[in-house]
Design a protein around this motif. Structure first.
Motif, PDB file in Angstrom:
ATOM      1  N   ARG A   5       0.831  -1.205   0.000  1.00  0.00           N
ATOM      2  CA  ARG A   5       0.000   0.000   0.000  1.00  0.00           C
ATOM      3  C   ARG A   5       0.866   1.255   0.000  1.00  0.00           C
ATOM      4  N   MET A   6       1.931   1.256   0.792  1.00  0.00           N
ATOM      5  CA  MET A   6       2.825   2.420   0.841  1.00  0.00           C
ATOM      6  C   MET A   6       3.448   2.691  -0.521  1.00  0.00           C
ATOM      7  N   LEU A   7       3.848   1.644  -1.201  1.00  0.00           N
ATOM      8  CA  LEU A   7       4.423   1.828  -2.535  1.00  0.00           C
ATOM      9  C   LEU A   7       3.391   2.432  -3.490  1.00  0.00           C
ATOM     10  N   ARG A   8       2.163   1.957  -3.411  1.00  0.00           N
ATOM     11  CA  ARG A   8       1.125   2.527  -4.277  1.00  0.00           C
ATOM     12  C   ARG A   8       0.857   3.989  -3.915  1.00  0.00           C
ATOM     13  N   ARG A   9       0.834   4.297  -2.619  1.00  0.00           N
ATOM     14  CA  ARG A   9       0.613   5.685  -2.191  1.00  0.00           C
ATOM     15  C   ARG A   9       1.756   6.584  -2.643  1.00  0.00           C
ATOM     16  N   ALA A  10       2.969   6.026  -2.758  1.00  0.00           N
ATOM     17  CA  ALA A  10       4.121   6.793  -3.226  1.00  0.00           C
ATOM     18  C   ALA A  10       4.130   6.943  -4.749  1.00  0.00           C
ATOM     19  N   GLY A  11       3.143   6.337  -5.420  1.00  0.00           N
ATOM     20  CA  GLY A  11       3.013   6.541  -6.850  1.00  0.00           C
ATOM     21  C   GLY A  11       3.532   5.413  -7.716  1.00  0.00           C
ATOM     22  N   PHE A  12       3.864   4.277  -7.113  1.00  0.00           N
ATOM     23  CA  PHE A  12       4.327   3.136  -7.900  1.00  0.00           C
ATOM     24  C   PHE A  12       3.121   2.316  -8.381  1.00  0.00           C
ATOM     25  N   ARG A  13       3.342   1.555  -9.420  1.00  0.00           N
ATOM     26  CA  ARG A  13       2.309   0.674  -9.951  1.00  0.00           C
ATOM     27  C   ARG A  13       2.885  -0.737 -10.110  1.00  0.00           C
ATOM     28  N   ASN A  14       2.006  -1.677 -10.425  1.00  0.00           N
ATOM     29  CA  ASN A  14       2.402  -3.073 -10.627  1.00  0.00           C
ATOM     30  C   ASN A  14       3.251  -3.562  -9.456  1.00  0.00           C
ATOM     31  N   VAL A  15       2.786  -3.311  -8.260  1.00  0.00           N
ATOM     32  CA  VAL A  15       3.517  -3.671  -7.033  1.00  0.00           C
ATOM     33  C   VAL A  15       3.253  -5.141  -6.719  1.00  0.00           C
ATOM     34  N   ARG A  16       4.338  -5.889  -6.492  1.00  0.00           N
ATOM     35  CA  ARG A  16       4.155  -7.302  -6.130  1.00  0.00           C
ATOM     36  C   ARG A  16       5.330  -7.774  -5.274  1.00  0.00           C
ATOM     37  N   CYS A  17       5.002  -8.687  -4.349  1.00  0.00           N
ATOM     38  CA  CYS A  17       6.008  -9.325  -3.508  1.00  0.00           C
ATOM     39  C   CYS A  17       6.481 -10.590  -4.217  1.00  0.00           C
ATOM     40  N   VAL A  18       7.798 -10.695  -4.450  1.00  0.00           N
ATOM     41  CA  VAL A  18       8.318 -11.836  -5.192  1.00  0.00           C
ATOM     42  C   VAL A  18       9.066 -12.818  -4.307  1.00  0.00           C
ATOM     43  N   ASP A  19       9.335 -12.432  -3.053  1.00  0.00           N
ATOM     44  CA  ASP A  19      10.036 -13.364  -2.164  1.00  0.00           C
ATOM     45  C   ASP A  19       9.783 -12.983  -0.716  1.00  0.00           C
ATOM     46  N   LEU A  20       9.610 -13.995   0.121  1.00  0.00           N
ATOM     47  CA  LEU A  20       9.462 -13.815   1.560  1.00  0.00           C
ATOM     48  C   LEU A  20      10.307 -14.891   2.220  1.00  0.00           C
ATOM     49  N   ASN A  21      11.246 -14.472   3.068  1.00  0.00           N
ATOM     50  CA  ASN A  21      12.228 -15.433   3.574  1.00  0.00           C
ATOM     51  C   ASN A  21      12.583 -15.140   5.031  1.00  0.00           C
ATOM     52  N   GLN A  22      12.532 -16.188   5.856  1.00  0.00           N
ATOM     53  CA  GLN A  22      12.960 -16.082   7.250  1.00  0.00           C
ATOM     54  C   GLN A  22      14.475 -16.218   7.299  1.00  0.00           C
ATOM     55  N   THR A  23      15.145 -15.220   7.853  1.00  0.00           N
ATOM     56  CA  THR A  23      16.603 -15.262   7.922  1.00  0.00           C
ATOM     57  C   THR A  23      17.058 -16.367   8.872  1.00  0.00           C
ATOM     58  N   SER A  24      17.941 -17.216   8.402  1.00  0.00           N
ATOM     59  CA  SER A  24      18.427 -18.330   9.214  1.00  0.00           C
ATOM     60  C   SER A  24      19.807 -18.019   9.775  1.00  0.00           C
ATOM     61  N   MET A  25      20.194 -18.808  10.775  1.00  0.00           N
ATOM     62  CA  MET A  25      21.525 -18.633  11.374  1.00  0.00           C
ATOM     63  C   MET A  25      22.621 -19.218  10.491  1.00  0.00           C
ATOM     64  N   GLU A  26      22.233 -19.863   9.393  1.00  0.00           N
ATOM     65  CA  GLU A  26      23.218 -20.291   8.395  1.00  0.00           C
ATOM     66  C   GLU A  26      23.468 -19.181   7.377  1.00  0.00           C
ATOM     67  N   GLU A  27      22.483 -18.294   7.226  1.00  0.00           N
ATOM     68  CA  GLU A  27      22.616 -17.205   6.254  1.00  0.00           C
ATOM     69  C   GLU A  27      23.339 -15.996   6.841  1.00  0.00           C
ATOM     70  N   GLN A  28      23.221 -15.781   8.139  1.00  0.00           N
ATOM     71  CA  GLN A  28      23.878 -14.663   8.812  1.00  0.00           C
ATOM     72  C   GLN A  28      24.527 -15.183  10.085  1.00  0.00           C
ATOM     73  N   ARG A  29      25.875 -15.112  10.139  1.00  0.00           N
ATOM     74  CA  ARG A  29      26.597 -15.649  11.293  1.00  0.00           C
ATOM     75  C   ARG A  29      28.002 -15.088  11.351  1.00  0.00           C
ATOM     76  N   SER A  30      28.671 -15.294  12.482  1.00  0.00           N
ATOM     77  CA  SER A  30      30.061 -14.866  12.643  1.00  0.00           C
ATOM     78  C   SER A  30      30.979 -15.831  11.897  1.00  0.00           C
ATOM     79  N   THR A  31      32.091 -15.288  11.370  1.00  0.00           N
ATOM     80  CA  THR A  31      33.075 -16.093  10.661  1.00  0.00           C
ATOM     81  C   THR A  31      34.470 -15.535  10.955  1.00  0.00           C
TER      82      THR A  31
END
Length: 323
Positions: free
Chosen positions: A259-285
């Motif tokens: 909705r915020m994107l549409r209110r800001a004047g964008f069109r054809n707004v769609r969510c293409v990915d939803l992902n829970q961040t895992s401790m394998e994706e973000q960690r100390s090394t």
């Protein structure tokens, strides 16, 4: 410190030609004021990078540089020490002539989620909050004609320059600005990326309007950010920290963000990915030795942050500026 003449010369033959003068003046002022207590040490690390011949790149599955031959052990150690001098490395990983930089983030995983949904062939791309430039190299490999990144962090700039050192003619550049400091690029970029920036902005609608102003009519925005579950009326405004980060202001639900994107004047707004961040994706090394996601979650319930909020959930949305 950095010669931006090739970028400025390139702009003259593009729809960004009118940006040339204001950007040149902005860069001159910005470079004159760059200060950080570790800046000289970081620049010394760049000077310590060994000269190498026959450099080739392969960005099809990551950011990998190879040379004409395997490095002698002394040269490899020199390269390793120079790159370690730029610790901590957040985004990556990188494989530079056999030195594997195992960064905090497996940014290649995020890119694999985003890349199928964008066509960058021949496009002029702007990457807001580009970090050390990892995604910019992937964008170039995906066919972008020119990639410009914006990030004020001087360590990240020096990490980018460590790779650029071996690919000096690549049409990929990083500018030491915030989006707010960036001289107006006159609505001429084909694609604008904002990944991991939105939730750091006190005024989210203003951020969306600034991103739209960078796009040509018909251009495409790729927005990746932290979100929470809920309907179009739901968002999270942390009381203080979120996952130990002080500068997190606004985590909307996906429907609210659309909705915020549409209110800001964008069109054809769609969510293409939803992902829970895992401790394998973000960690100390070895290349990022400070605390990371495992320390930011509730030790008894990994579905919550240490503050009790929902654990990091990230969404990628694509939208277009009307033609």
């Amino acid at each position: 410190m950095i010669d931006y003449t090739p970028l400025l010369d390139t702009l003259k033959s593009t729809p960004l030609a009118s940006w040339h003068t204001t950007l040149a003046e902005g860069l001159q002022a910005r470079l004159a004021e760059l200060q950080h207590g570790d800046l000289e040490r970081w620049q010394q690390s760049l000077r310590n990078l060994p000269p190498l011949d026959g450099v080739q790149h392969d960005f099809s599955r990551g950011v990998k540089l190879t040379g004409a031959a395997a490095l002698p052990e002394a040269t490899r150690q020199q390269l390793y020490d120079a790159l370690q001098g730029l610790h901590p490395w957040r985004k990556g990983p990188f494989d530079l002539f056999g030195v594997h930089i195992d960064t905090e983030w497996r940014s290649d995983w995020k890119w694999e989620r985003v890349a199928p949904h964008v066509d960058l062939r021949g496009r002029r791309v702007l990457d807001i909050g580009c970090g050390n430039g990892y995604y910019m190299w992937r964008m170039w490999h995906a066919g972008a004609a020119m990639v410009v990144g914006v990030d004020p962090n001087l360590l990240f700039l020096n990490q980018f320059e460590a790779v650029k050192h071996y690919l000096p003619t690549a049409p990929v550049w990083q500018l030491p600005f915030t989006l707010e400091e960036l001289p107006e690029p006159t609505s001429a970029f084909d694609t604008v990326f904002s990944m991991g920036v939105f939730y750091h902005r006190r005024s989210p609608i203003d951020h969306l309007l600034q991103l739209k102003a960078c796009l040509r009519p018909g251009g495409e925005l790729v927005l990746e950010t932290l979100v929470v579950e809920g309907d179009e009326n739901h968002c999270l405004l942390p009381e203080d920290r979120y996952a130990q980060m002080r500068n997190v202001w606004f985590l909307p639900s996906v429907p609210m963000l659309e909705r915020m994107l549409r209110r800001a004047g964008f069109r054809n707004v769609r969510c293409v990915d939803l992902n829970q961040t895992s401790m394998e994706e973000q960690r100390s090394t070895e290349w990022m030795r400070f605390n990371s996601l495992p320390s930011f979650l509730d030790p008894n319930d990994s579905s919550k942050t240490i503050e009790g909020y929902p654990a990091p959930l990230r969404a990628t949305l694509i939208a277009e500026r009307p033609a």
